[in-house]
Design an enzyme around this catalytic site. Structure first.
Site, PDB file in Angstrom:
ATOM      1  N   LYS A 144     -69.131  46.771 -23.486  1.00 53.83           N
ATOM      2  CA  LYS A 144     -70.545  46.451 -23.541  1.00 53.83           C
ATOM      3  C   LYS A 144     -71.023  46.058 -22.136  1.00 53.83           C
ATOM      4  O   LYS A 144     -70.160  45.681 -21.341  1.00 53.83           O
ATOM      5  CB  LYS A 144     -70.806  45.338 -24.555  1.00 53.83           C
ATOM      6  CG  LYS A 144     -70.383  43.940 -24.059  1.00 53.83           C
ATOM      7  CD  LYS A 144     -70.965  42.835 -24.871  1.00 53.83           C
ATOM      8  CE  LYS A 144     -72.129  42.153 -24.248  1.00 53.83           C
ATOM      9  NZ  LYS A 144     -71.830  41.163 -23.208  1.00 53.83           N
ATOM     10  N   HIS A 174     -66.116  42.040 -28.027  1.00 53.11           N
ATOM     11  CA  HIS A 174     -64.851  41.304 -28.058  1.00 53.11           C
ATOM     12  C   HIS A 174     -64.854  40.186 -29.100  1.00 53.11           C
ATOM     13  O   HIS A 174     -63.803  39.726 -29.511  1.00 53.11           O
ATOM     14  CB  HIS A 174     -64.449  40.792 -26.658  1.00 53.11           C
ATOM     15  CG  HIS A 174     -65.164  39.564 -26.216  1.00 53.11           C
ATOM     16  ND1 HIS A 174     -66.412  39.593 -25.641  1.00 53.11           N
ATOM     17  CD2 HIS A 174     -64.810  38.260 -26.239  1.00 53.11           C
ATOM     18  CE1 HIS A 174     -66.786  38.357 -25.350  1.00 53.11           C
ATOM     19  NE2 HIS A 174     -65.834  37.518 -25.700  1.00 53.11           N
ATOM     20  N   GLU A 212     -72.445  27.896 -24.605  1.00 53.56           N
ATOM     21  CA  GLU A 212     -71.471  27.936 -23.511  1.00 53.56           C
ATOM     22  C   GLU A 212     -71.835  26.875 -22.486  1.00 53.56           C
ATOM     23  O   GLU A 212     -73.020  26.576 -22.301  1.00 53.56           O
ATOM     24  CB  GLU A 212     -71.506  29.286 -22.815  1.00 53.56           C
ATOM     25  CG  GLU A 212     -71.108  30.438 -23.687  1.00 53.56           C
ATOM     26  CD  GLU A 212     -71.183  31.747 -22.911  1.00 53.56           C
ATOM     27  OE1 GLU A 212     -70.200  32.108 -22.285  1.00 53.56           O
ATOM     28  OE2 GLU A 212     -72.259  32.368 -22.915  1.00 53.56           O
ATOM     29  N   HIS A 236     -72.892  40.042 -29.856  1.00 50.43           N
ATOM     30  CA  HIS A 236     -72.035  39.048 -30.519  1.00 50.43           C
ATOM     31  C   HIS A 236     -72.727  38.339 -31.691  1.00 50.43           C
ATOM     32  O   HIS A 236     -72.167  38.236 -32.775  1.00 50.43           O
ATOM     33  CB  HIS A 236     -71.559  37.995 -29.518  1.00 50.43           C
ATOM     34  CG  HIS A 236     -70.934  38.567 -28.271  1.00 50.43           C
ATOM     35  ND1 HIS A 236     -70.125  39.671 -28.297  1.00 50.43           N
ATOM     36  CD2 HIS A 236     -71.005  38.188 -26.966  1.00 50.43           C
ATOM     37  CE1 HIS A 236     -69.714  39.936 -27.058  1.00 50.43           C
ATOM     38  NE2 HIS A 236     -70.238  39.053 -26.234  1.00 50.43           N
ATOM     39  N   LYS A 337     -76.559  29.475 -22.082  1.00 55.78           N
ATOM     40  CA  LYS A 337     -75.640  29.112 -21.002  1.00 55.78           C
ATOM     41  C   LYS A 337     -75.948  27.670 -20.595  1.00 55.78           C
ATOM     42  O   LYS A 337     -77.062  27.189 -20.789  1.00 55.78           O
ATOM     43  CB  LYS A 337     -75.873  30.009 -19.775  1.00 55.78           C
ATOM     44  CG  LYS A 337     -75.819  31.494 -20.076  1.00 55.78           C
ATOM     45  CD  LYS A 337     -74.415  32.009 -19.988  1.00 55.78           C
ATOM     46  CE  LYS A 337     -74.318  33.509 -20.120  1.00 55.78           C
ATOM     47  NZ  LYS A 337     -73.723  33.999 -21.362  1.00 55.78           N
TER      48      LYS A 337
HETATM   49  C1  BG6 Z   1     -69.707  38.180 -22.772  1.00 51.40           C
HETATM   50  C2  BG6 Z   1     -70.985  37.848 -22.043  1.00 51.40           C
HETATM   51  O1  BG6 Z   1     -69.878  39.316 -23.576  1.00 51.40           O
HETATM   52  O2  BG6 Z   1     -69.343  37.075 -23.592  1.00 51.40           O
HETATM   53  C3  BG6 Z   1     -70.819  36.593 -21.222  1.00 51.40           C
HETATM   54  O3  BG6 Z   1     -71.337  38.936 -21.189  1.00 51.40           O
HETATM   55  C4  BG6 Z   1     -70.314  35.458 -22.092  1.00 51.40           C
HETATM   56  O4  BG6 Z   1     -72.051  36.224 -20.607  1.00 51.40           O
HETATM   57  C5  BG6 Z   1     -69.083  35.886 -22.876  1.00 51.40           C
HETATM   58  O5  BG6 Z   1     -70.005  34.354 -21.241  1.00 51.40           O
HETATM   59  C6  BG6 Z   1     -68.686  34.822 -23.886  1.00 51.40           C
HETATM   60  O6  BG6 Z   1     -67.451  35.148 -24.459  1.00 51.40           O
HETATM   61  P1  BG6 Z   1     -66.468  34.015 -25.035  1.00 51.40           P
HETATM   62  O7  BG6 Z   1     -65.335  34.805 -25.592  1.00 51.40           O
HETATM   63  O8  BG6 Z   1     -66.088  33.153 -23.879  1.00 51.40           O
HETATM   64  O9  BG6 Z   1     -67.242  33.270 -26.074  1.00 51.40           O
END
Ligand code: BG6
Length: 489
Positions: A144, A174, A212, A236, A337
């Site tokens: 992505k 992911h 996050e 996501h 964020k």
């Molecule tokens: C990514 C985003 O797909 O997912 C990032 O591009 C983000 O901006 C990340 O920080 C978060 O993934 P995880 O697995 O840390 O929750």
């Protein structure tokens, strides 16, 4: 698990994703004895480095992103011996003959992993095809973001579809590789207890939070063009929403699951310009302090290129799903964020009992909640109401958790990273944890409308201090409905 014979060609092998996530994930699979002995990994990139430099870079990053206790020197040496560096400009069609020769050294089925900008996916496919490097067994993995909106995602998917069938394409989100996200399927469809309660008759509303603490992490250029809605919600959060809201699939096959997810995406109520300000809050962090550390605002990050940028780093959305199961059940989504904590969780708020027999002043606490912690402290907790103990309490109600903490209960040594699971699934040819083209497109349809609404209003995002839970208006949005974000957060 059977070890599948294959070669992996990793396009973008010097990039951040490959070094931080992909090589460490492949190392872990090797350590768990899940890679076939003859499996080779070709690292493809443009950097003018040689094999030695390449191995050194991978080695350094592996040590950096893998806990020391998980580094086994014998496995590391074996893993590095699988790696080959191949220098190539992905847009230079003449360079692919030499690549073809390298790939032809074995007759292993090929997995091409594109960790490059999506705009060149089509060109890479064409070059591979013209060089004769692909066949029916070839699989491609696409990272992505696929596109910037519906139109650009269609262009990319069309370009790829000229050379690959949908069965050969593995689109990554992911989050689907996270153990706790897959657990949503087990929780919902292996427990009849929840199955019978999972609709508007029993559920009042649902919260999905993906917060996050990190900021933009030197990706300002990319992020400023994308924003939190494209970066996190389009993929996501909507995938989480689908897994929570979908009807039971007939089986665990990729298409059964994806068909049900698509139905949810199609049923999302469009958010037009009239409902935009009530249903969507857009925020941008300003200077503040995250877990005790002072941090600059989004516009003052060291790689910021536009001090006037209106890009959002936070979104809260009240989403609705227009179908029989979810009529009038709001789904409150929020992600940002530089928030107070790193926390991904889903809260299912059940309705109050239809007839209330306890003391009137306790009415507000009478609610069951199912709290699904995706990360960190992975686990599930169900808030139930019990009688407060003690002679003097009478029939006083007290909420308490029925708790399942995965690491305590199952003594899990380590939770595999999402990319480990995803690599394994691609190697085994299983697509159920990957996103089908129509899912991506329906998600864009819904998000594009929100983005277009913002563009037409030309308003600035609301500021929130780094280290907080987002703009005050995101709290007001849910309070106005007589609800509140779950108090853990
Ligand atoms: C990514 C985003 O797909 O997912 C990032 O591009 C983000 O901006 C990340 O920080 C978060 O993934 P995880 O697995 O840390 O929750």
């Amino acid at each position: 698990v059977a070890k599948t014979k294959c070669d992996i060609a990793l396009f973008g092998a010097q990039g951040d994703l490959a070094l931080r996530k992909l090589f460490p994930a492949l190392y872990q699979l090797d350590k768990a004895n899940l890679l076939a002995p003859q499996l080779r990994i070709l690292g493809l990139a443009r950097s003018p480095i040689d094999q030695e430099n390449f191995l050194e870079t991978v080695r350094i990053h592996l040590r950096k992103f893998t806990p020391t206790s998980e580094i086994d020197e014998t496995v590391l040496a074996r893993f590095l011996s699988r790696l080959f560096y191949f220098r190539i400009d992905f847009t230079d069609s003449t360079a692919y003959q030499a690549l073809h020769q390298k790939l032809s050294e074995t007759d292993n089925p090929l997995i091409c992993y594109f960790a490059t900008p999506a705009a060149i996916y089509g060109e890479i496919c064409k070059n591979l095809h013209n060089a004769g490097s692909i066949n029916k067994q070839t699989r491609i993995v696409l990272e992505k973001p696929i596109g910037y909106d519906l139109a650009s995602s269609k262009t990319i998917n069309d370009a790829v579809a000229k050379y690959f069938t949908e069965e050969q394409v593995y689109r990554i989100d992911h989050y689907l590789g996270k153990e706790t996200v897959q657990n949503l399927i087990a929780l919902r469809f292996a427990n009849s207890l929840f199955g019978s309660q999972w609709d508007h008759n029993h559920i009042d509303h649902i919260e999905i939070t993906v917060a996050e603490t990190i900021g933009i992490e030197h990706r300002w250029g990319y992020f400023d063009r994308a924003g939190q809605l494209r970066d996190m919600v389009q993929n996501h959060l909507l995938q989480l929403l689908c897994l929570i809201a979908m009807d039971p699939p007939n089986d665990l096959s990729a298409d059964s699951i994806r068909d049900e997810k698509v139905k949810v995406l199609k049923a999302l109520k469009p958010i037009d310009t009239h409902s935009l300000n009530h249903h969507v809050i857009r925020g941008q962090y300003c200077a503040g302090s995250v877990q005790g550390e002072p941090v600059p605002g989004y516009l003052d990050e060291s790689d910021s290129q536009n001090a006037q940028s209106c890009t959002e780093t936070f979104v809260a959305i009240k989403a609705q799903i227009c179908n029989w199961r979810w009529a009038n059940v709001p789904f409150y989504l929020r992600t940002g964020k530089r928030m107070a904590e790193k926390l991904s969780q889903i809260i299912i708020h059940f309705k109050r009992p239809p007839h209330y027999i306890f003391a009137p002043e306790q009415r507000d606490i009478v609610e069951n909640k199912l709290i699904i912690r995706l990360q960190p402290d992975e686990g599930i907790s169900l808030q139930v109401l019990t009688k407060d103990q003690g002679l003097e309490k009478g029939m006083r109600l007290k909420p308490g958790p029925l708790k399942l903490n995965f690491s305590d209960t199952f003594h899990t040594q380590r939770i595999p990273d999402a990319y480990e699971r995803l690599f394994l699934e691609v190697m085994q040819g299983s697509q159920y944890l990957f996103v089908r083209r129509d899912e991506i497109e329906y998600a864009w349809v819904w998000c594009d409308q929100i983005i277009n609404g913002w563009l037409s209003q030309n308003a600035r995002p609301q500021k929130y201090p780094a280290g907080s839970w987002g703009p005050i208006s995101s709290i007001a949005m849910i309070t106005l409905d007589g609800k509140s974000w779950h108090e853990d957060s």
